[in-house]
Design a protein around this motif. Structure first.
Motif, PDB file in Angstrom:
ATOM      1  N   UNK A 211       5.277  -5.695  -3.385  1.00 40.42           N
ATOM      2  CA  UNK A 211       5.392  -5.287  -4.789  1.00 40.42           C
ATOM      3  C   UNK A 211       5.124  -3.800  -4.969  1.00 40.42           C
ATOM      4  N   UNK A 212       5.020  -3.078  -3.844  1.00 44.18           N
ATOM      5  CA  UNK A 212       4.694  -1.648  -3.950  1.00 44.18           C
ATOM      6  C   UNK A 212       5.232  -0.905  -2.737  1.00 44.18           C
ATOM      7  N   UNK A 213       6.563  -0.917  -2.608  1.00 50.37           N
ATOM      8  CA  UNK A 213       7.198  -0.328  -1.418  1.00 50.37           C
ATOM      9  C   UNK A 213       6.835   1.137  -1.223  1.00 50.37           C
ATOM     10  N   UNK A 214       6.832   1.888  -2.320  1.00 50.34           N
ATOM     11  CA  UNK A 214       6.670   3.334  -2.201  1.00 50.34           C
ATOM     12  C   UNK A 214       5.315   3.701  -1.631  1.00 50.34           C
ATOM     13  N   UNK A 215       4.258   3.130  -2.196  1.00 48.33           N
ATOM     14  CA  UNK A 215       2.915   3.466  -1.722  1.00 48.33           C
ATOM     15  C   UNK A 215       2.739   3.018  -0.277  1.00 48.33           C
TER      16      UNK A 215
END
Length: 299
Positions: A283-287
């Motif tokens: 749910x948080x690919x970028x981080x």
């Protein structure tokens, strides 16, 4: 120079995300996350101008004066050791083939020649970042997959990326595995989704978001395309889940945001194979990608 902070960059076919990372605590500094969408097929100097703006904004917003290095997760094919781009015929970075991205960045940012810039495969960065985010994965064998303009993968055993040996495909990559009438990425990627939709409907779409919106609005052909992609991804992954004896598979990338349309068919295909692997959607690919990239500077 303060060695506690580094820039993490996540560079994809249609976006760049930058943030300043606290290396000691492995976390993104408040307000430093900056991202921008762009056309990676623009001339190289125009792309570099966008990268410079995003990186400079991240540094400025972080209030950190001294940065110890830049860690970049970048799609392949790419010479990660020397920083040379070998992407070709993939509908992205058409003007970057053969260019030394490290030298371009140093010149664009006006950084000294010995400033540390490290490159790593985007899927590997994502996988390592997910391991940092979920500490229980540090004791497991994890297969991570990224779905977007391309199909990325990595295999991580107790926090260490594995890219050679009999338990994983060559270089830890699955995009180029033979599949149906081509390779896996021909079917499991934005390109694959749009191609399949055209074959069913006769219609050309501009991007994956258009296809997603059609599916959410009840277009049965669009729904079928996502369902088939879930089956295809599982079919490609199953032999390597078994070979690697993976405990957990984590799916990320932009297409992961459409998991409500493909996860059911993916899980059914996995279960039919007899595998009991844990399946997660990031749910948080970028981080995850940013943390994973900077973890290699720490190594």
């Amino acid at each position: 120079m303060n060695t506690s902070y580094a820039i993490g960059l996540d560079i994809g076919g249609t976006h760049i995300t930058a943030a300043v990372i606290d290396k000691a605590e492995m976390k993104v500094l408040d307000f430093s996350l900056c991202k921008e969408s762009f056309d990676s097929n623009m001339p190289a100097d125009q792309v570099m101008s966008i990268w410079k703006k995003v990186i400079s904004t991240a540094i400025e917003n972080s209030k950190i004066k001294d940065i110890a290095g830049i860690a970049i997760c970048m799609p392949g094919p790419f010479d990660y050791k020397n920083g040379i781009c070998w992407i070709k015929d993939q509908s992205k970075y058409e003007h970057f083939y053969g260019l030394n991205i490290r030298e371009l960045l140093l010149e664009t940012l006006d950084f000294p020649a010995d400033f540390p810039i490290l490159f790593e495969n985007d899927a590997v960065c994502f996988g390592k970042g997910e391991v940092f985010k979920q500490q229980e994965n540090l004791s497991k064998k994890v297969m991570a997959v990224t779905l977007g303009t391309g199909l990325g993968a990595c295999f991580i055993d107790k926090g260490t990326s594995i890219s050679s040996g009999n338990s994983v495909p060559a270089d830890g990559e699955i995009y180029n595995l033979s599949y149906k009438d081509g390779v896996a990425e021909d079917y499991v990627s934005v390109r694959g989704l749009l191609s399949h939709y055209k074959s069913l409907s006769g219609s050309d779409l501009n991007n994956g978001l258009e296809l997603y919106n059609l599916a959410k609005n009840g277009d049965q052909k669009a729904i079928e395309v996502f369902k088939r992609m879930g089956e295809d991804l599982a079919t490609v992954a199953i032999p390597w889940i078994a070979n690697f004896t993976a405990d957990h598979i984590i799916i990320g990338g932009k297409i992961a945001n459409a998991s409500d349309l493909f996860l059911s068919s993916f899980n059914k295909t996995i279960q039919k194979s007899g595998s009991e692997i844990q399946v997660s959607i990031s749910n948080d690919n970028e981080v995850a990608a940013l943390l994973g990239a900077v973890s290699f500077l720490c190594d």
